[in-house]
Scaffold this motif. Sequence first.
Motif, short mmCIF file in Angstrom:
data_model
loop_
_atom_site.label_atom_id
_atom_site.label_comp_id
_atom_site.label_asym_id
_atom_site.label_seq_id
_atom_site.Cartn_x
_atom_site.Cartn_y
_atom_site.Cartn_z
N ILE A 7 6.75 9.12 2.91
CA ILE A 7 6.06 9.31 1.64
C ILE A 7 6.11 10.78 1.23
O ILE A 7 6.37 11.10 0.07
N LEU A 66 0.81 -1.21 0.00
CA LEU A 66 0.00 0.00 0.00
C LEU A 66 0.85 1.27 0.00
O LEU A 66 0.43 2.29 -0.54
N ILE A 67 2.05 1.22 0.56
CA ILE A 67 2.94 2.39 0.55
C ILE A 67 3.32 2.78 -0.87
O ILE A 67 3.12 3.94 -1.26
N ASN A 70 1.08 2.50 7.16
CA ASN A 70 0.92 3.64 6.26
C ASN A 70 1.07 4.98 7.00
O ASN A 70 1.75 5.88 6.52
N GLU A 106 -1.81 -2.57 8.32
CA GLU A 106 -1.70 -1.75 7.12
C GLU A 106 -1.89 -0.27 7.44
O GLU A 106 -1.14 0.59 6.96
N VAL A 133 0.36 4.36 -2.60
CA VAL A 133 0.11 5.75 -2.19
C VAL A 133 1.15 6.68 -2.82
O VAL A 133 0.81 7.76 -3.29
N SER A 146 4.02 7.82 6.60
CA SER A 146 3.56 8.99 5.85
C SER A 146 4.63 10.07 5.70
O SER A 146 4.77 10.64 4.61
N ALA A 171 -2.83 7.96 2.69
CA ALA A 171 -2.29 6.78 3.37
C ALA A 171 -3.33 6.11 4.26
O ALA A 171 -3.29 4.90 4.46
N CYS A 187 -6.31 4.52 1.69
CA CYS A 187 -5.91 3.34 0.92
C CYS A 187 -6.26 2.03 1.64
O CYS A 187 -6.96 1.19 1.07
#
Length: 197
Positions: free
Chosen positions: A186, A43-44, A179, A175, A47, A183, A125, A128
């Motif tokens: 990200i 998922l990272i 995330n 998850e 995103v 963040s 994040a 998702c």
Amino acid sequence: MQKTNSAKIRQLTILGMLTAIVVVLQLLGSFIRFGVFSISLVLIPIVVGAALCGPASGAWLGFVFSIVVLISGDASVFLAVNVPGTIITVILKGTCAGLVAGLVFSLVNKLKFKGSKYVATVAAAVVCPVVNTGIFLIGCFLFFYDTVAAWASADNKDVVVYMFVVLAGGNFLFELLFNVILSPVIVRIVNIGEKTA
């Protein structure tokens, strides 16, 4: 014209690298399990792709994630019960998770307030895994209710409690926390990506 081609090449390069990362992380993640289900580490990058390249790219990365889940055997428990239902659920949950993350990032980031990029990233994040797990639960209800009810009965649990706690609970929390904790990383990746554009 050259700048447009350069931007397209840059976006395709980023998307290609993130696609490879999604495949590798999903295959590696299949070894980390809560019960019979593996953790989604992908998922990272979904995103990141949604933030850097837009909602369509997020949807593509989510779709790739879905295909790897189907091919790797992570969905075999459900494939044994209902093949079309499994394929629909898996493809929808991954694709929509990436698409919605991209839409949320774009909408919040367009507000242009101080820290909007950070807030947009955190929102994407969070959204998702919520979409990913939400569509999984809807799929369980629509396509696998009788099977899940039998599993719940064997575990002396209510079917709704079983779906939320046993099937989705630990995976979703992992998850979501993964995330949210990552963040800031990200945001840095997005900032670096935008500076090199």
